[in-house]
Design an enzyme around this catalytic site. Structure first.
Site, short mmCIF file in Angstrom:
data_model
loop_
_atom_site.label_atom_id
_atom_site.label_comp_id
_atom_site.label_asym_id
_atom_site.label_seq_id
_atom_site.Cartn_x
_atom_site.Cartn_y
_atom_site.Cartn_z
N ASN A 273 29.92 47.70 13.98
CA ASN A 273 29.72 48.04 12.57
C ASN A 273 28.47 47.34 12.04
O ASN A 273 28.10 46.26 12.50
CB ASN A 273 30.94 47.55 11.77
CG ASN A 273 30.86 47.90 10.30
OD1 ASN A 273 30.45 49.01 9.93
ND2 ASN A 273 31.22 46.96 9.44
N THR A 274 27.83 47.96 11.07
CA THR A 274 26.75 47.28 10.34
C THR A 274 27.21 47.04 8.91
O THR A 274 27.76 47.94 8.26
CB THR A 274 25.42 48.07 10.39
OG1 THR A 274 24.46 47.39 9.58
CG2 THR A 274 25.54 49.50 9.89
N HIS A 275 27.02 45.79 8.44
CA HIS A 275 27.54 45.40 7.13
C HIS A 275 26.42 44.77 6.31
O HIS A 275 25.67 43.92 6.81
CB HIS A 275 28.69 44.41 7.31
CG HIS A 275 29.31 44.01 6.02
ND1 HIS A 275 30.19 44.81 5.33
CD2 HIS A 275 29.14 42.90 5.26
CE1 HIS A 275 30.54 44.21 4.20
NE2 HIS A 275 29.92 43.05 4.14
N ASP B 189 35.60 43.58 8.55
CA ASP B 189 34.28 42.92 8.60
C ASP B 189 34.38 41.51 9.19
O ASP B 189 33.84 40.55 8.64
CB ASP B 189 33.65 42.86 7.18
CG ASP B 189 33.40 44.26 6.63
OD1 ASP B 189 33.13 45.18 7.41
OD2 ASP B 189 33.49 44.43 5.40
C1 GRF Z 1 24.75 50.39 4.93
O1 GRF Z 1 24.14 49.45 4.09
C2 GRF Z 1 25.86 49.76 5.74
O2 GRF Z 1 25.66 48.41 6.02
C3 GRF Z 1 27.05 49.91 4.82
O3 GRF Z 1 26.87 51.15 4.22
C4 GRF Z 1 25.50 51.47 4.14
C5 GRF Z 1 25.34 52.82 4.76
O4 GRF Z 1 24.08 53.36 4.50
N1 GRF Z 1 28.28 49.76 5.56
P1 GRF Z 1 23.61 54.70 5.19
O5 GRF Z 1 24.69 55.76 4.98
O6 GRF Z 1 23.36 54.42 6.65
O7 GRF Z 1 22.34 55.08 4.48
#
Ligand code: GRF
Length: 204
Positions: A107-109, A145
């Site tokens: 996941n990216t947070h 997270d």
């Molecule tokens: C990103 O900032 C990610 O970390 C969070 O939601 C956002 C998604 O942005 N979970 P996108 O849809 O990739 O533009």
């Protein structure tokens, strides 16, 4: 490595990942399916533009969450992904979901975890008055997270920042950090030992 990517929003991280794979013969992975819980997720257009199959399962079309998730898993599995990448996916996945891809869900947070976990990380960081926040890419575990951290990078908060302006600057970092982490995963360069993730190569 065959990747499934899940999105709920605009999908700029998906687009960054697709660009990174496209421009790097040594990436070691490909996106084989993009899934979403929303038929109107902007990110789906990036998948379609790249000719990647799309799977949409909306929670409201199912009697309960477990059925929704099991259907999503089944439809993703039809594309035989080795790993699942959450790129702005706004649903929490269960232990049953994770059991299909052990240590292979990332996941990216948009904060420096463990600060500001949850769906409002940027808004909460701003409201708290922190001077520095950032981006975290991590393996997903049963808690929200929380899983082992693959990489983090700080982003300064400016006095005049709005939530949108700050989130945009965090996304600029994500668009570099997130594909770099997925690349390392695809190339077998990450080793997880307890909560620690060791990189076999210098970290970006
Ligand atoms: C990103 O900032 C990610 O970390 C969070 O939601 C956002 C998604 O942005 N979970 P996108 O849809 O990739 O533009």
């Amino acid at each position: 490595m065959r990747l499934a990517v899940l999105v709920s929003g605009s999908g700029t991280n998906l687009a960054a990942l697709l660009r990174a794979i496209d421009g790097d013969g040594g990436f070691g992975g490909e996106v084989v399916v993009v899934g979403s819980d929303r038929s109107d997720a902007g990110g789906l257009r990036h998948a379609r533009a790249a000719d990647v199959p799309v799977v949409v399962e909306e929670l409201g079309d199912h009697p309960d969450r477990a059925t929704w998730e099991a259907t999503l898993v089944e439809r993703l599995k039809a594309h035989q992904p080795d790993a699942v990448v959450l790129a702005g996916f706004m649903k929490i996945v269960s232990a049953d979901f994770l059991a299909h891809w052990p240590h292979r869900v990332v996941n990216t947070h948009p904060s420096l975890l463990p600060a500001f976990a949850g769906a409002h990380a940027v808004e909460e960081a701003l409201a708290y008055g922190v001077k520095v926040t950032g981006s975290t890419v991590h393996f997903v575990d049963e808690q929200v997270d929380h899983g082992p951290i693959i990489a983090q990078e700080a982003v300064p908060v400016h006095p005049e920042d709005t939530e949108d302006a700050l989130h945009e600057r965090i996304k600029e970092v994500e668009h570099r950090l997130f594909p770099a982490c997925i690349r390392a995963l695809c190339r077998g360069e990450l080793e997880v030992v307890g909560r620690r993730v060791h990189w076999a190569v210098p970290r970006p």
